[in-house]
Design an enzyme around this catalytic site. Structure first.
Site, PDB file in Angstrom:
ATOM      1  N   GLY A  32       4.127  -0.532   6.771  1.00  0.00           N
ATOM      2  CA  GLY A  32       3.790  -1.666   7.960  1.00  0.00           C
ATOM      3  C   GLY A  32       3.288  -3.057   7.358  1.00  0.00           C
ATOM      4  N   GLY A  34       0.494  -6.386   7.995  1.00  0.00           N
ATOM      5  CA  GLY A  34      -0.685  -6.881   8.783  1.00  0.00           C
ATOM      6  C   GLY A  34      -1.049  -8.346   8.481  1.00  0.00           C
ATOM      7  N   GLY A  35      -2.107  -8.850   8.916  1.00  0.00           N
ATOM      8  CA  GLY A  35      -2.059 -10.108   8.629  1.00  0.00           C
ATOM      9  C   GLY A  35      -2.666 -10.623   7.035  1.00  0.00           C
ATOM     10  N   MET A  36      -2.850  -9.422   6.506  1.00  0.00           N
ATOM     11  CA  MET A  36      -3.321  -9.847   5.089  1.00  0.00           C
ATOM     12  C   MET A  36      -2.384  -9.635   4.016  1.00  0.00           C
ATOM     13  SD  MET A  36      -7.180  -9.039   4.920  1.00  0.00           S
ATOM     14  CE  MET A  36      -7.320  -8.454   3.176  1.00  0.00           C
ATOM     15  N   VAL A  39       1.688  -2.836   3.704  1.00  0.00           N
ATOM     16  CA  VAL A  39       1.134  -1.442   3.071  1.00  0.00           C
ATOM     17  C   VAL A  39       2.493  -0.567   2.885  1.00  0.00           C
ATOM     18  CG1 VAL A  39      -0.188   0.442   3.811  1.00  0.00           C
ATOM     19  CG2 VAL A  39      -0.803  -1.507   4.592  1.00  0.00           C
ATOM     20  N   ASP A 145     -13.760  -6.773  12.973  1.00  0.00           N
ATOM     21  CA  ASP A 145     -12.681  -6.823  13.311  1.00  0.00           C
ATOM     22  C   ASP A 145     -12.285  -5.336  13.920  1.00  0.00           C
ATOM     23  OD1 ASP A 145     -10.035  -7.707  14.279  1.00  0.00           O
ATOM     24  OD2 ASP A 145      -9.282  -7.671  12.356  1.00  0.00           O
TER      25      ASP A 145
END
Lengths: 315, 247
Positions: A32, A34-36, A39, A145
């Protein structure tokens, strides 16, 4: 040369895959994004176990993505708790991107799964989350968060708080300097920025002001409300439970619970049928709560008294 | 860590350059990257015949060069690729209205383009153009990747490392729609190398692919920001443009 759609898609995919050329991690597959960063699942060959590898999106000149990912790993490494995913390794890829290796959690995020069907089930999930956050608060770490897509639930009932990428260390007990095996040395604590998710973000955080454990308390309140609301029509929540949520969501952080452990404690009082700090009781409230908590004994005593009265009348 | 350093101006800056040789070079780069997507687009979206599409592609790049169509690009309004496709649509409509024969040849050297090859590929390109912008983008990426693979093959041959390209070709360029799973073990056995050698070669090849693709990609965009965005979307990398002014 003609490349089919399948080959183009495959090339686009593998071109972004990590260069883990030292051979320890093999069979790399994307999980997947994400913002950073992204993975990947991989096989840790020497130990023969599946792991997850989080890799920063890219080495951005002047960006703090690398620093944030590195900090996330080091924060997680310090927070050994059943509700927080354990970190095994931290390093740099050949192309300069930071990566860390963590336990591969098989499951779904709360956002991906059906909301708990009952109040009791919702509170059980919430307590596990709040426990993990309380542990972090005790170690001077705030998450900043918390939201359904950052809570992972496993097939065996595990509940894990994920994505500590914007977490903040309050008194810096955890060093954020680069470890010696990492090349960069110009790392400093990331500057405060507005990071988080609207709806779950405390007002002071959204405004770019000072944040603290009470900022996580706000998110916990929003999460508790989200868990209890479910998919169906709004449930009518007991007054004391509503009061707990309301106290989490107060605009002024000084009037919220001071940290997650206070939320956990008040929720435990609610679960035990005791008075909660979030709701000052009147005499009537106390009588009603007493009646609800001891309903079985009250009914038995009442039945006994009625029976005694009937026997007396019959004689 | 720096990103991938790229040391030249955007193609738009080169188009707008005062030096005619620089401008011509920029147009040739643009034509090289966009002629094939344009041809497939005209064939599929506008249903032109092969001859009409070929004439239209040649005419478009020639007239765009001569009349300065592309200099009017505004990065704030759209991506350069979208702007170019819109210009192509407008050119086609003007040609139809005027009912004039398109001008062939000219300063931009696009006469050697392999239109018969592009026509053969058309059978493998999606016949359904629901979203013209997406179709044009996908075809542009396909052409970019095909060119990069060719560059890669040549580079590894030149460097005496054909084994690395063979690993890439066997594992990553094998048609994945033929149902045969290509495992590391099966490809390593076919190449006669240990699996660890294969995976190391694949890592090296994929990194090389990414680096080589960024060079022509820079000639397909209209601004540094667009280049960064495309590089991020395509490869998840951030590019370092700080060396840009060193040339």
């Amino acid at each position: 040369m003609f490349l089919s759609n399948a080959i183009v898609g495959h090339l686009r995919d593998v071109a972004t895959w990590p260069d883990l050329a030292d051979g320890r991690y093999t069979d790399v597959r994307p999980l997947g994004s994400g913002g950073m960063g992204r993975v990947f699942a991989a096989l840790d060959e020497p130990l023969g176990r599946e792991v997850a590898i989080k890799i920063s999106h890219a080495p951005v000149l002047g960006s703090d993505l690398d620093a944030r990912l590195r900090q996330e790993a080091r924060v997680l490494a310090q927070l050994e708790h059943p509700g927080i995913v354990p970190v095994h390794d931290l390093g740099l890829l050949g192309d300069g991107r930071v990566f860390y290796v963590m336990k591969l959690v098989r499951g779904q995020t709360l956002a991906q799964s059906q909301p708990p069907a009952t109040e009791s089930a919702a509170l059980s999930v919430f307590e596990r989350v709040a426990d993990a956050v309380a542990f972090a608060h005790a170690h001077e770490v705030i998450h900043l968060d918390l939201k359904p897509s950052n809570i992972m639930t496993g097939a065996f009932g595990e509940v894990l708080v994920m994505d500590w990428g914007v977490a903040k260390i309050l008194s810096s007990p955890i060093s954020t300097s680069a470890p010696s095996e990492l090349r960069r040395t110009s790392l400093s604590s990331p500057a405060p920025k507005v990071a988080g998710t609207p709806g779950f973000m405390a007002p002071e955080q959204a405004a770019g002001g000072a944040v603290g454990p009470a900022s996580d308390v706000y998110a916990l309140g929003a999460l508790l409300f989200w868990l209890l609301r479910g998919d169906g029509p709004p449930r009518r929540l007991p007054r004391r439970l509503r009061a707990i949520i309301t106290m989490c969501l107060v605009t002024d952080p000084a009037h919220r619970y001071p940290d997650a452990s206070a939320v956990v404690a008040d929720l435990a009082r609610y679960r035990a049928g005791d008075a909660v700090h979030a709701l000052p009781e009147t005499v009537v409230d106390r009588a009603v709560r007493f009646g609800a908590k001891h309903i079985t004994i009250i009914v038995l005593i009442a039945a006994y008294l009625v029976m005694r009265a009937l026997v007396a009348l019959w004689r | 860590m720096e990103g991938f350093p790229l040391t030249h101006l955007t193609v738009l800056e080169r188009i707008r350059a005062g030096d005619p040789a620089v401008r011509l070079g920029a147009f040739s780069d643009l034509a090289e990257g966009y002629w094939r997507p344009s041809y497939h687009y005209l064939r599929r979206q506008w249903r032109l015949s092969p001859e009409q599409a070929e004439d239209m592609v040649q005419g478009f790049f020639t007239v765009a060069f001569e009349k300065g169509y592309l200099e009017k690009f505004d990065p704030a309004k759209a991506r350069f690729r979208t702007f170019l496709r819109t210009c192509l649509d407008r050119y086609l409509q003007n040609q139809r209205k005027a009912d004039t024969a398109v001008k062939r040849g000219g300063a931009v050297d696009i006469r050697s383009l392999d239109f018969p090859g592009a026509e053969r590929e058309l059978a493998l390109v999606s016949a359904d153009v629901q979203d013209p912008d997406r179709f044009f983008r996908d075809e542009t990426i396909r052409a970019l990747f095909a060119r990069t693979v060719t560059d890669m093959r040549e580079a590894y041959a030149r460097e005496g490392k054909p084994r690395i390209f063979a690993a890439f070709e066997r594992h990553d360029l094998a048609d994945r729609e033929d149902g045969e799973a290509r495992t590391y073990a099966s490809v390593a056995a076919a190449l006669g190398v240990p699996v660890t050698t294969l995976t190391n070669d694949l890592h090296a090849a994929r990194r090389r692919f990414r680096e080589l693709a960024l060079v022509p990609l820079r000639n397909l965009v209209g601004s540094d920001e667009e280049f960064r965005a495309e590089a991020r979307e395509l490869f998840g990398v951030e590019v370092d443009l700080d060396l840009k002014n060193e040339i």
